[in-house]
Design a protein around this motif. Structure first.
Motif, short mmCIF file in Angstrom:
data_model
loop_
_atom_site.label_atom_id
_atom_site.label_comp_id
_atom_site.label_asym_id
_atom_site.label_seq_id
_atom_site.Cartn_x
_atom_site.Cartn_y
_atom_site.Cartn_z
N MET A 94 0.86 -1.18 0.00
CA MET A 94 0.00 0.00 0.00
C MET A 94 0.89 1.23 0.00
SD MET A 94 -3.14 0.96 2.61
CE MET A 94 -4.28 -0.25 1.93
N VAL A 126 -2.96 5.03 -2.01
CA VAL A 126 -3.80 5.84 -1.12
C VAL A 126 -3.43 7.30 -1.30
CG1 VAL A 126 -4.46 6.31 1.26
CG2 VAL A 126 -3.98 3.95 0.54
N ASN A 128 -3.83 10.55 0.42
CA ASN A 128 -4.18 11.03 1.76
C ASN A 128 -4.31 12.56 1.79
OD1 ASN A 128 -4.66 10.87 4.53
ND2 ASN A 128 -2.48 10.98 5.05
N ILE A 156 -7.52 4.53 -3.12
CA ILE A 156 -8.37 4.92 -2.00
C ILE A 156 -8.10 6.38 -1.66
CG2 ILE A 156 -8.90 4.55 0.46
CD1 ILE A 156 -8.18 1.62 0.08
N ALA A 158 -8.35 9.31 1.12
CA ALA A 158 -8.41 9.24 2.58
C ALA A 158 -8.00 10.54 3.24
CB ALA A 158 -7.50 8.11 3.09
N LEU A 169 -10.15 1.59 3.96
CA LEU A 169 -8.79 1.15 4.28
C LEU A 169 -8.79 -0.11 5.11
CD1 LEU A 169 -7.13 4.60 5.04
CD2 LEU A 169 -6.40 3.01 3.27
N ILE A 195 -6.59 4.07 11.54
CA ILE A 195 -7.09 2.72 11.28
C ILE A 195 -7.13 1.88 12.56
CG2 ILE A 195 -6.60 0.57 10.04
CD1 ILE A 195 -5.17 2.43 7.93
#
Length: 316
Positions: A94, A126, A128, A156, A158, A169, A195
């Protein structure tokens, strides 16, 4: 001899969790290599090892590394003729990145994928810090999401601040062993704390002067997630170089280009640059091959060719 898995690497000592659940601080004896390559850290987090314990002080000596299912390796940032193992025996990787604060270097995504693609390691990207994106950043975000999802990568969106993307996630990480990586300052530790708050990892601030992140993770370490699965947290990456690759390694691991090369005149030997009847060049014209990915590919290819040239001529 006992068996276990390496859960932490500090460079000179390795924390091994035995199959019985005991923790040992281990050293290595002898030299371990990766094929013909020298390694700055011969043992990686995730390695399954055989070790001999010292019953007096609870330490151990790693005697054997079991065959790896896969591994993620990079050119050592300090010793360019050595390789540095990031992790082994993982289910997925990831990559944590962000469009802003610090500013995104799009080529970094493709450079990271060039480390995971050779082993067909599924990789999730990801993006972010969506909570601070300006309108222009959001447009870039949507563009990148479309590019990478179209070629098969999960993306993703986030925010460790707002909690956006938390459930997605968790769903991506649950039940798997995942390598987490990213450049300094992208909020990797903050995302991990979102998380799984029980992990309570140390986080750092972005330097207002340089716009770059401060290193908060100084060594690779594996953590159990409370909802199932494991993550391997790694130090922030500044740059990625590839003097251990050949030019065709680059061509074969941009997966949409490799797929298209079936229709190139020179097939898998095509570098998709000046060759006639190149399906990748045709794909650029029709939009099947993304121009940003292609330009990043050309940049890495040229870099690898230059490095190979100087390597050969320095030995003459």
């Amino acid at each position: 001899m006992e068996e276990g898995i390496v859960v932490k690497s500090t460079g000179s000592l390795y924390t091994v969790e035995s199959n019985a659940g005991e923790i040992f601080s281990c050293r290595i004896v002898g030299k371990f290599r990766l094929g013909s390559h020298k390694l700055t850290n011969p043992v990686a987090v995730g390695d399954e090892v055989e070790f001999e314990r010292d019953h007096e002080d609870g330490t151990g000596i790693i005697k054997k590394i079991r065959p790896r299912n896969n591994y993620v390796v990079r050119q050592s940032p300090r010793k360019k003729h050595f390789l540095h193992l990031l992790a082994s025996n993982i289910d997925q990787a990831m990559l944590i990145t962000t469009i802003a604060h610090p500013s995104l270097k799009p080529a970094f995504i493709d450079r990271f994928l060039l480390m995971t693609e050779p082993f067909n390691i599924p990789t999730c990207i990801v993006l972010n810090k969506v909570d601070i994106y300006e309108e222009e950043d959001l447009e870039v975000m949507e563009g990148l999401k479309m590019i990478y999802e179209e070629i098969g990568y999960k993306v993703i969106i986030a925010s460790a601040v707002s909690g956006y993307g938390n459930e997605e996630l968790k769903e991506a990480l649950a039940g798997k062993k995942t390598l987490l990586a990213g450049q300094s300052g992208v909020g990797k530790s903050s995302l991990i704390n979102m998380i799984d708050p029980k992990l309570d990892l140390r986080t750092g601030e972005i330097s207002d002067y340089s716009g770059k992140g401060q290193h908060t993770t100084t060594f690779a370490e594996m953590f159990d997630l409370e909802f199932g699965g494991k993550i391997i947290d790694t130090p922030g990456i500044k740059t990625l170089s590839f003097n251990y690759l050949e030019p065709l390694d680059v061509a074969h691991n941009f997966k949409e280009m490799f797929k298209a090369s079936e229709n190139c005149k020179f097939g898998g030997d095509c570098k998709h640059r000046d060759e006639p009847k190149c399906a990748v060049k045709d794909g650029l014209e029709t939009g099947l091959i993304n121009e940003l990915r292609y330009l990043n590919y050309l940049s890495i290819l040229e870099e690898v060719e230059d490095q190979n040239y100087w390597e050969r001529h320095s030995k003459v």
